[in-house]
Design an enzyme around this catalytic site. Structure first.
Site, PDB file in Angstrom:
ATOM      1  N   ARG A  23       8.997 -13.191  -2.762  1.00 23.75           N
ATOM      2  CA  ARG A  23       8.271 -12.814  -3.977  1.00 23.75           C
ATOM      3  C   ARG A  23       8.143 -13.999  -4.944  1.00 23.75           C
ATOM      4  O   ARG A  23       8.214 -13.833  -6.157  1.00 23.75           O
ATOM      5  CB  ARG A  23       8.953 -11.619  -4.682  1.00 23.75           C
ATOM      6  CG  ARG A  23       9.230 -10.424  -3.790  1.00 23.75           C
ATOM      7  CD  ARG A  23       8.029  -9.569  -3.521  1.00 23.75           C
ATOM      8  NE  ARG A  23       7.517  -8.905  -4.676  1.00 23.75           N
ATOM      9  CZ  ARG A  23       7.759  -7.622  -5.001  1.00 23.75           C
ATOM     10  NH1 ARG A  23       8.513  -6.890  -4.218  1.00 23.75           N
ATOM     11  NH2 ARG A  23       7.223  -7.096  -6.056  1.00 23.75           N
ATOM     12  N   ARG A  27       5.928 -12.300 -11.620  1.00 22.85           N
ATOM     13  CA  ARG A  27       5.976 -12.211 -13.087  1.00 22.85           C
ATOM     14  C   ARG A  27       6.927 -13.186 -13.766  1.00 22.85           C
ATOM     15  O   ARG A  27       6.875 -13.343 -14.977  1.00 22.85           O
ATOM     16  CB  ARG A  27       6.316 -10.774 -13.495  1.00 22.85           C
ATOM     17  CG  ARG A  27       5.143  -9.836 -13.293  1.00 22.85           C
ATOM     18  CD  ARG A  27       5.582  -8.404 -13.312  1.00 22.85           C
ATOM     19  NE  ARG A  27       6.458  -8.137 -12.170  1.00 22.85           N
ATOM     20  CZ  ARG A  27       6.964  -6.956 -11.866  1.00 22.85           C
ATOM     21  NH1 ARG A  27       6.732  -5.934 -12.644  1.00 22.85           N
ATOM     22  NH2 ARG A  27       7.721  -6.816 -10.801  1.00 22.85           N
ATOM     23  N   ARG A  36      -2.798 -12.493 -13.670  1.00 19.82           N
ATOM     24  CA  ARG A  36      -2.632 -11.049 -13.500  1.00 19.82           C
ATOM     25  C   ARG A  36      -3.365 -10.301 -14.614  1.00 19.82           C
ATOM     26  O   ARG A  36      -4.001  -9.277 -14.380  1.00 19.82           O
ATOM     27  CB  ARG A  36      -1.133 -10.739 -13.491  1.00 19.82           C
ATOM     28  CG  ARG A  36      -0.716  -9.303 -13.572  1.00 19.82           C
ATOM     29  CD  ARG A  36      -0.977  -8.555 -12.294  1.00 19.82           C
ATOM     30  NE  ARG A  36      -0.488  -7.192 -12.419  1.00 19.82           N
ATOM     31  CZ  ARG A  36      -1.094  -6.243 -13.133  1.00 19.82           C
ATOM     32  NH1 ARG A  36      -2.218  -6.507 -13.764  1.00 19.82           N
ATOM     33  NH2 ARG A  36      -0.586  -5.035 -13.200  1.00 19.82           N
ATOM     34  N   ASP A  73       0.442  -7.248  -0.663  1.00 20.83           N
ATOM     35  CA  ASP A  73       1.532  -6.281  -0.783  1.00 20.83           C
ATOM     36  C   ASP A  73       1.692  -5.532   0.530  1.00 20.83           C
ATOM     37  O   ASP A  73       0.738  -5.417   1.302  1.00 20.83           O
ATOM     38  CB  ASP A  73       1.265  -5.288  -1.917  1.00 20.83           C
ATOM     39  CG  ASP A  73       2.561  -4.614  -2.354  1.00 20.83           C
ATOM     40  OD1 ASP A  73       3.299  -5.208  -3.161  1.00 20.83           O
ATOM     41  OD2 ASP A  73       2.857  -3.516  -1.850  1.00 20.83           O
ATOM     42  N   TYR A 149       7.550   4.810   1.763  1.00 15.12           N
ATOM     43  CA  TYR A 149       6.649   4.927   0.601  1.00 15.12           C
ATOM     44  C   TYR A 149       5.597   6.007   0.844  1.00 15.12           C
ATOM     45  O   TYR A 149       5.241   6.756  -0.063  1.00 15.12           O
ATOM     46  CB  TYR A 149       5.965   3.581   0.313  1.00 15.12           C
ATOM     47  CG  TYR A 149       6.912   2.576  -0.310  1.00 15.12           C
ATOM     48  CD1 TYR A 149       7.221   2.630  -1.668  1.00 15.12           C
ATOM     49  CD2 TYR A 149       7.526   1.594   0.463  1.00 15.12           C
ATOM     50  CE1 TYR A 149       8.105   1.733  -2.242  1.00 15.12           C
ATOM     51  CE2 TYR A 149       8.413   0.684  -0.101  1.00 15.12           C
ATOM     52  CZ  TYR A 149       8.700   0.756  -1.458  1.00 15.12           C
ATOM     53  OH  TYR A 149       9.578  -0.127  -2.019  1.00 15.12           O
TER      54      TYR A 149
HETATM   55  O1  CP3 Z   1       5.075 -13.990  -3.583  1.00 14.06           O
HETATM   56  C1  CP3 Z   1       5.172 -13.170  -2.654  1.00 14.06           C
HETATM   57  O2  CP3 Z   1       6.251 -12.946  -2.083  1.00 14.06           O
HETATM   58  C2  CP3 Z   1       3.929 -12.499  -2.136  1.00 14.06           C
HETATM   59  C3  CP3 Z   1       3.620 -11.247  -2.717  1.00 14.06           C
HETATM   60  C4  CP3 Z   1       4.387  -9.970  -2.451  1.00 14.06           C
HETATM   61  C5  CP3 Z   1       4.285  -8.884  -3.356  1.00 14.06           C
HETATM   62  N1  CP3 Z   1       4.914  -7.810  -2.797  1.00 14.06           N
HETATM   63  C6  CP3 Z   1       3.585  -8.929  -4.648  1.00 14.06           C
HETATM   64  C7  CP3 Z   1       3.868  -7.904  -5.672  1.00 14.06           C
HETATM   65  C8  CP3 Z   1       5.157  -9.533  -1.378  1.00 14.06           C
HETATM   66  C9  CP3 Z   1       5.642 -10.320  -0.160  1.00 14.06           C
HETATM   67  C10 CP3 Z   1       5.482  -8.172  -1.593  1.00 14.06           C
HETATM   68  C11 CP3 Z   1       6.252  -7.342  -0.638  1.00 14.06           C
HETATM   69  C12 CP3 Z   1       6.648  -5.990  -1.040  1.00 14.06           C
HETATM   70  N2  CP3 Z   1       5.944  -5.075  -1.772  1.00 14.06           N
HETATM   71  C13 CP3 Z   1       7.852  -5.373  -0.612  1.00 14.06           C
HETATM   72  C14 CP3 Z   1       8.894  -5.998   0.289  1.00 14.06           C
HETATM   73  C15 CP3 Z   1       9.788  -6.937  -0.422  1.00 14.06           C
HETATM   74  C16 CP3 Z   1      10.774  -6.261  -1.341  1.00 14.06           C
HETATM   75  O3  CP3 Z   1      10.720  -6.576  -2.542  1.00 14.06           O
HETATM   76  O4  CP3 Z   1      11.591  -5.467  -0.870  1.00 14.06           O
HETATM   77  C17 CP3 Z   1       7.872  -4.075  -1.169  1.00 14.06           C
HETATM   78  C18 CP3 Z   1       8.971  -3.055  -1.011  1.00 14.06           C
HETATM   79  C19 CP3 Z   1       6.647  -3.897  -1.878  1.00 14.06           C
HETATM   80  C20 CP3 Z   1       6.178  -2.675  -2.590  1.00 14.06           C
HETATM   81  C21 CP3 Z   1       5.993  -2.924  -4.036  1.00 14.06           C
HETATM   82  N3  CP3 Z   1       4.969  -3.671  -4.596  1.00 14.06           N
HETATM   83  C22 CP3 Z   1       6.799  -2.450  -5.092  1.00 14.06           C
HETATM   84  C23 CP3 Z   1       8.040  -1.590  -4.934  1.00 14.06           C
HETATM   85  C24 CP3 Z   1       6.244  -2.922  -6.293  1.00 14.06           C
HETATM   86  C25 CP3 Z   1       6.696  -2.602  -7.683  1.00 14.06           C
HETATM   87  C26 CP3 Z   1       7.931  -3.302  -8.046  1.00 14.06           C
HETATM   88  C27 CP3 Z   1       7.623  -4.625  -8.659  1.00 14.06           C
HETATM   89  O5  CP3 Z   1       8.171  -5.633  -8.183  1.00 14.06           O
HETATM   90  O6  CP3 Z   1       6.849  -4.613  -9.611  1.00 14.06           O
HETATM   91  C28 CP3 Z   1       5.127  -3.729  -5.952  1.00 14.06           C
HETATM   92  C29 CP3 Z   1       4.242  -4.467  -6.892  1.00 14.06           C
HETATM   93  C30 CP3 Z   1       4.141  -5.930  -6.697  1.00 14.06           C
HETATM   94  N4  CP3 Z   1       3.960  -6.553  -5.495  1.00 14.06           N
HETATM   95  C31 CP3 Z   1       4.181  -6.923  -7.730  1.00 14.06           C
HETATM   96  C32 CP3 Z   1       3.998  -8.154  -7.092  1.00 14.06           C
HETATM   97  C33 CP3 Z   1       3.918  -9.516  -7.740  1.00 14.06           C
HETATM   98  C34 CP3 Z   1       4.325  -6.657  -9.231  1.00 14.06           C
HETATM   99  C35 CP3 Z   1       3.098  -6.027  -9.792  1.00 14.06           C
HETATM  100  C36 CP3 Z   1       2.410  -6.805 -10.871  1.00 14.06           C
HETATM  101  O7  CP3 Z   1       2.430  -8.035 -10.944  1.00 14.06           O
HETATM  102  O8  CP3 Z   1       1.773  -6.117 -11.672  1.00 14.06           O
END
Ligand code: CP3
Length: 341
Positions: A23, A27, A36, A73, A149
């Site tokens: 990740r 943010r 964003r 994602d 999910y």
């Molecule tokens: O930089 C990177 O790693 C690439 C981008 C990436 C995102 N999500 C962007 C994201 C990757 C590899 C993921 C994987 C992901 N998404 C996982 C597996 C990794 C882990 O953390 O366990 C999971 C479970 C998800 C599902 C998901 N997406 C959740 C639970 C959430 C909300 C929680 C949070 O972190 O906000 C997201 C949203 C998300 N995915 C964001 C980002 C940058 C935040 C949203 C935003 O910026 O508004």
């Protein structure tokens, strides 16, 4: 050309291990927050190839990581298969009702590809813009993690319905099968577009009791690995099974020729001792310690580096970087890792 991640995933041991962070685009970076905001919504950002490419490159510019991971994602898959997925502000994902029948019988693959085309476009743009010495990681969730999910709708972290479904193979098996096909296709498409390695995120693997992990986690993983390699050749694959390091002992002898991601709660020294030395490991700095910083951080980094000398090793976090992480602490880790001690 260096491609230190690829070489490590193929078995090379570097004095200074390759470094990236799960990740890593997100943010904690002001430049991410700016893009964003410009995008308006998380999905707008994911499905805009130029903006997704830009935020993928941001952490490389700032920290010179060895690899970029495409900004996307794991939930693009249920979305492309017809289940609604929304991101409510400050809540995380919210999914609409799961229609099992629709998912089990899903076969509209041209529509699936078309919906995910912006991700593949973003990969092409990123590959072109990225220095050739850097690797580009594509990814997907594991069938089980995506299923949690889809089944629980993203509500709460208890995943109570997913736990229930573990008792009804007749409901779970066709869902996992259908997701296995979709994930394989998405990974193959990403490699075709220019991803040079792929990671499978199994963030909720630990919800599955040990005796069911072969059936629910490892058999589908094996199928994905076999299919991706059949179609695309010897692509490096990383499996991140969060919270199930003890089951890696069961997975390792299957000789899948994959790297294993290790979370921060696992005992890395012990894993290093007991797993075959040819298996590349990745991890496992605690994201909380990264926030905390100070001497504790230095000690934790050093502890991991001691292991990195013995086997192919990728320096990473044990889970995704948290939004409140100070940038100076990330810089500190980069410096410590690259000092090569
Ligand atoms: O930089 C990177 O790693 C690439 C981008 C990436 C995102 N999500 C962007 C994201 C990757 C590899 C993921 C994987 C992901 N998404 C996982 C597996 C990794 C882990 O953390 O366990 C999971 C479970 C998800 C599902 C998901 N997406 C959740 C639970 C959430 C909300 C929680 C949070 O972190 O906000 C997201 C949203 C998300 N995915 C964001 C980002 C940058 C935040 C949203 C935003 O910026 O508004």
């Amino acid at each position: 050309m260096q491609n230190r991640l690829l070489k490590t995933l193929k078995g090379h041991i570097f004095t200074i291990p390759p470094l990236w962070m799960m990740r890593q685009a997100g943010r904690y970076l002001p430049e991410y927050r700016a893009v964003r905001e410009q995008a308006g919504s998380f999905w707008n950002l994911c499905f805009n190839p130029e903006l997704a490419c830009e935020v993928t490159l941001q952490p490389i510019r700032r920290f010179d990581y060895d690899a970029a991971i495409i900004f996307s994602d794991i939930l693009v898959i249920p979305k492309a298969m017809g289940q609604t997925v929304d991101f409510a502000p400050n809540h995380g994902p919210l999914l609409g009702e799961l229609n099992h029948e629709q998912i089990h019988s899903f076969c509209n693959w041209s529509d699936f590809d078309a919906q995910l085309m912006p991700v593949y476009e973003a990969i092409k743009l990123t590959r072109n813009a990225l220095d050739p010495s850097k690797d580009l990681i594509g990814f997907a969730g594991s069938p089980w993690t995506i299923a949690t999910y889809m089944i629980d709708g993203g509500k709460g972290h208890e995943f109570s319905q997913s736990r229930q479904v573990l008792r009804s193979v007749e409901v779970l098996a066709p869902l996992l099968q259908s997701l296995t096909c979709a994930i394989t296709r998405h990974l193959v498409n990403q490699v075709r577009a220019g991803a040079t390695a792929v990671q499978v995120f199994d963030s909720w693997a630990a919800l599955v009791p040990a005796e069911l992990r072969e059936q629910v986690l490892f058999a589908p993983l094996r199928e994905i690995v076999t299919q991706v390699r059949q179609q695309m050749g010897d692509v490096p694959i990383i499996y991140f099974g969060r919270g199930i390091a003890e089951s890696y002992l069961e997975l390792a002898p299957q000789d899948l020729n994959i790297a294993l991601g290790v979370d921060q709660h696992a005992n890395l020294e012990e894993l290093d001792r007991i797993l075959p030395p040819k298996i590349p490991l990745q991890g496992n700095l605690d994201p909380e310690i990264l926030i905390h910083g100070g001497e504790e951080l230095e000690i934790a980094v050093q502890k991991i580096l001691n292991i990195a000398n013995n086997r192919p090793f990728v320096f990473n976090l044990g889970h995704g970087i948290l939004p409140q992480t100070p940038i100076s602490h990330v810089e500190k880790v980069c410096k410590l890792v690259r000092r090569g001690s």
